[in-house]
Design an enzyme around this catalytic site. Structure first.
Site, PDB file in Angstrom:
ATOM      1  N   GLY A  17      20.370  50.314  53.648  1.00 30.16           N
ATOM      2  CA  GLY A  17      21.078  49.052  54.204  1.00 30.16           C
ATOM      3  C   GLY A  17      20.196  48.033  55.070  1.00 30.16           C
ATOM      4  O   GLY A  17      19.730  48.626  55.966  1.00 30.16           O
ATOM      5  N   GLY A  19      21.502  45.500  56.751  1.00 30.61           N
ATOM      6  CA  GLY A  19      22.620  44.378  57.510  1.00 30.61           C
ATOM      7  C   GLY A  19      22.135  44.387  58.933  1.00 30.61           C
ATOM      8  O   GLY A  19      20.693  44.645  59.209  1.00 30.61           O
ATOM      9  N   PHE A  20      22.938  44.146  59.751  1.00 31.52           N
ATOM     10  CA  PHE A  20      22.495  44.243  61.326  1.00 31.52           C
ATOM     11  C   PHE A  20      21.776  45.413  61.767  1.00 31.52           C
ATOM     12  O   PHE A  20      20.881  45.178  62.352  1.00 31.52           O
ATOM     13  CB  PHE A  20      23.757  43.858  62.228  1.00 31.52           C
ATOM     14  CG  PHE A  20      24.302  42.329  61.992  1.00 31.52           C
ATOM     15  CD1 PHE A  20      23.659  41.392  62.641  1.00 31.52           C
ATOM     16  CD2 PHE A  20      25.275  41.974  61.108  1.00 31.52           C
ATOM     17  CE1 PHE A  20      24.018  39.962  62.607  1.00 31.52           C
ATOM     18  CE2 PHE A  20      25.862  40.740  60.623  1.00 31.52           C
ATOM     19  CZ  PHE A  20      25.107  39.769  61.618  1.00 31.52           C
ATOM     20  N   GLY A  21      22.096  46.653  61.495  1.00 28.56           N
ATOM     21  CA  GLY A  21      21.566  47.527  62.016  1.00 28.56           C
ATOM     22  C   GLY A  21      20.389  48.078  61.308  1.00 28.56           C
ATOM     23  O   GLY A  21      19.339  48.306  61.923  1.00 28.56           O
ATOM     24  N   VAL A  85      22.136  52.852  46.318  1.00 31.75           N
ATOM     25  CA  VAL A  85      22.204  54.160  46.418  1.00 31.75           C
ATOM     26  C   VAL A  85      23.337  54.936  45.979  1.00 31.75           C
ATOM     27  O   VAL A  85      24.532  54.594  46.480  1.00 31.75           O
ATOM     28  CB  VAL A  85      21.941  54.522  48.039  1.00 31.75           C
ATOM     29  CG1 VAL A  85      21.911  56.195  48.144  1.00 31.75           C
ATOM     30  CG2 VAL A  85      20.661  54.122  48.586  1.00 31.75           C
ATOM     31  N   GLU A 176      40.037  33.213  62.021  1.00 36.96           N
ATOM     32  CA  GLU A 176      39.172  32.211  61.745  1.00 36.96           C
ATOM     33  C   GLU A 176      39.237  31.664  60.568  1.00 36.96           C
ATOM     34  O   GLU A 176      39.403  30.223  60.376  1.00 36.96           O
ATOM     35  CB  GLU A 176      37.703  32.834  61.810  1.00 36.96           C
ATOM     36  CG  GLU A 176      37.507  33.243  63.198  1.00 36.96           C
ATOM     37  CD  GLU A 176      36.138  33.912  63.200  1.00 36.96           C
ATOM     38  OE1 GLU A 176      35.950  33.929  64.624  1.00 36.96           O
ATOM     39  OE2 GLU A 176      35.610  34.266  62.681  1.00 36.96           O
ATOM     40  N   ASP A 306      28.459  50.189  61.554  1.00 36.34           N
ATOM     41  CA  ASP A 306      29.911  50.237  61.267  1.00 36.34           C
ATOM     42  C   ASP A 306      30.134  51.647  60.441  1.00 36.34           C
ATOM     43  O   ASP A 306      31.237  52.265  60.559  1.00 36.34           O
ATOM     44  CB  ASP A 306      30.301  49.133  59.890  1.00 36.34           C
ATOM     45  CG  ASP A 306      30.552  47.614  60.490  1.00 36.34           C
ATOM     46  OD1 ASP A 306      30.434  47.743  61.706  1.00 36.34           O
ATOM     47  OD2 ASP A 306      30.788  47.012  59.700  1.00 36.34           O
ATOM     48  N   ALA A 323      28.614  43.584  65.180  1.00 31.59           N
ATOM     49  CA  ALA A 323      27.340  43.324  64.892  1.00 31.59           C
ATOM     50  C   ALA A 323      26.253  43.776  66.045  1.00 31.59           C
ATOM     51  O   ALA A 323      25.410  44.504  65.996  1.00 31.59           O
ATOM     52  CB  ALA A 323      26.795  41.924  64.456  1.00 31.59           C
TER      53      ALA A 323
END
Ligand SMILES: Cc1cc2nc3c(=O)[nH]c(=O)nc-3n(C[C@H](O)[C@H](O)[C@H](O)COP(=O)(O)OP(=O)(O)OC[C@H]3O[C@@H](n4cnc5c(N)ncnc54)[C@H](O)[C@@H]3O)c2cc1C
Length: 458
Positions: A17, A19-21, A85, A176, A306, A323
């Site tokens: 992954g 993403g942010f992490g 994966v 939003e 997450d 995030a």
């Protein structure tokens, strides 16, 4: 097969992954004596907090995504494989993907989350979600395409069902997107569709709990509700959508809102991977980790962001899926890898809450900072814009987003309303392709006497 990754004298850290992490961890390990292998099914990093702006035509998809290879250009210990994966084999320290196997010395699962439909099959099949860039583009195309269809309808009930939009979930995403749609109804749609009576278009935000923006302060919750009501959004608290079929969103067994457009933003599950023992995966598919993100029962397997369920005394339900949590855990894990390499004891993670915010519309946002500091309105809106602009990846993306926002602000318009995806609900499947491919768009059937819907002020 080891997917042609070069041999190295250094331990291999496989990160699933980007993403942010995952991205932050791989960057943090840049100067460390490890081989970093990132696997992601997409070749770009997706800035999810701005997905709703792509869905409502405020931003281009390209300005919230950034190519992974470009992010890491010049990082010598970095390798990337674009792959899905399928499962992890912890007994043999291997990851099985759709392009072959990858072995690891250390494994970090940073797979984020997936939309949670709470097992409601009709919603999973028919609703739109907003988790990925294809989802956002589908949503935008679908809504505009329904407006084109509405022009062709003689029957007012059918026309209204095509124009009504139901948003489920009063968290930041639901708030939003509802605010953004309401602005679009006020500024963009009257210019594009002068033939349609937009008073017939209802934006209905449905929230099962008693308040919007659950984790935020009461002040911000009330302010966001007021903003939405001012914009003519019909907010229904303590209401749940039980099923969605034949263009009817049922909020009781028999009462429904006629709509073609249901946006599901009511919750997410962790994206735990098959192969991990059942006892480390929670009911909502997060992976139990200890206070330094190590997966229970494993020396060399970690989870961040997450997907990681880290329970602490002050957060008994686990860290929030945000995030900054993913980024801070990534940086902390990189430090702990260094400690482990030096054979020192890892240090527990502590989350530093910098505050939370949500935007409703232009000049309307709510911000909660630590120590009970709240602000809202124009200042909140400016803060939101600044923080999101600064955290977007890549200089070009910052410039494009800034120009798009400035254009919308001064012209009260949005440039992006192309219908570029085919009209077909089967294309709205999630990243894992879980939806039935053979599913066809439901044939609209309308109740002859649809329930009254609150009509917003013109
Ligand atoms: C619409 C929306 C709005 C949001 N707004 C905010 C906000 O305003 N503020 C905030 O703090 N947070 C917000 N969030 C939450 C925030 O985006 C997440 O908390 C954050 O992305 C988590 O980072 P992560 O690294 O754990 O996972 P992600 O960023 O989700 O990254 C996971 C990565 O793993 C990859 N992946 C997953 N499974 C596999 C697999 N099997 N094989 C290969 N690759 C895989 C995915 O492609 C993805 O790139 C929002 C989320 C959404 C959906």
């Amino acid at each position: 097969m080891d997917t042609n990754l070069p041999k190295s004298n250094h331990p291999r850290v496989v990160i699933i992954g980007c993403g942010f992490g995952g991205m932050r961890l791989a960057q943090s390990l840049k100067h460390d004596p490890v081989q970093v292998v990132v696997i992601d099914r997409h070749n770009y990093h997706n800035f999810q907090p701005l997905l709703y702006q792509v869905a409502t035509g405020a931003l281009e998809a390209d300005s919230i995504a950034y190519p992974i290879r470009k992010i890491f250009a010049g990082q010598k210990n970095f390798f990337y494989r674009m792959a899905d994966v399928e499962h992890v084999d912890t007994a043999n320290n291997r990851v099985h993907t759709n392009i072959g196997e990858v072995s690891y010395d250390y494994l970090v699962v940073a797979t984020g989350s997936l939309t949670n439909f709470f097992g409601i099959e009709s919603i999973e099949r028919n609703a739109m979600q907003i988790k990925s860039i294809p989802n956002a583009l589908n949503l935008r195309s679908y809504i505009f395409q329904n407006f084109e269809k509405a022009l062709l309808k003689e029957d007012p009930a059918q026309r209204q069902a095509l124009m009504n939009i139901v948003v489920v979930g009063g968290g930041p995403t639901g708030v939003e997107i509802s605010g953004s749609l309401a602005e679009m109804r006020r500024t963009v749609l009257p210019k594009d569709y002068p033939e349609l009576d937009l008073k017939q278009m209802n934006i209905i935000l449905v929230e099962a709990g008693p308040a919007l923006l659950g984790p935020m302060s009461q002040k911000s919750q009330q302010e966001a509700l007021r903003y939405l009501q001012e914009l003519g959004v019909d907010v229904r608290l303590n209401t749940g959508i039980k099923r969605f079929e034949d263009c009817r969103a049922y909020y009781t067994e028999t009462d429904f809102i006629p709509t073609e457009n249901l946006i599901w933003a009511a919750g997410v599950n962790g994206a735990a991977l098959p192969g991990l023992p059942e006892q480390v995966v929670t009911r909502n598919k997060r992976i139990n980790v200890n206070s330094w993100n190590q997966v229970e029962g494993f020396e060399n397997v970690f989870a961040i962001g997450d997907v990681a369920n880290m329970v602490t005394d002050d957060m008994p339900k686990g860290m929030p899926m945000l995030a900054p949590v993913a980024q801070q855990q990534a940086e902390h894990l990189a430090d702990n890898f260094r400690r482990m390499i030096r054979r020192e004891q890892p240090v527990p993670f502590k989350y530093f809450n910098k505050g939370v915010m949500a935007i409703v519309a232009r000049n309307k946002a709510v911000v909660d900072l630590p120590k009970d500091v709240h602000f809202r309105g124009f200042l909140g809106w400016l803060t939101w814009l600044f923080v999101h602009l600064m955290t977007l990846v890549g200089f070009r993306n910052k410039v494009v987003a800034f120009v798009d926002w400035a254009f919308s602000y001064f012209a009260s318009d949005q440039a992006l309303r192309l219908i570029i995806r085919p009209f077909n609900r089967r294309d709205m499947k999630d990243d894992k392709g879980k939806r039935a491919a053979e599913h066809q768009v439901a044939t609209p059937q309308y109740n002859p006497t649809p329930p009254a819907i609150q009509t917003p002020a013109a």
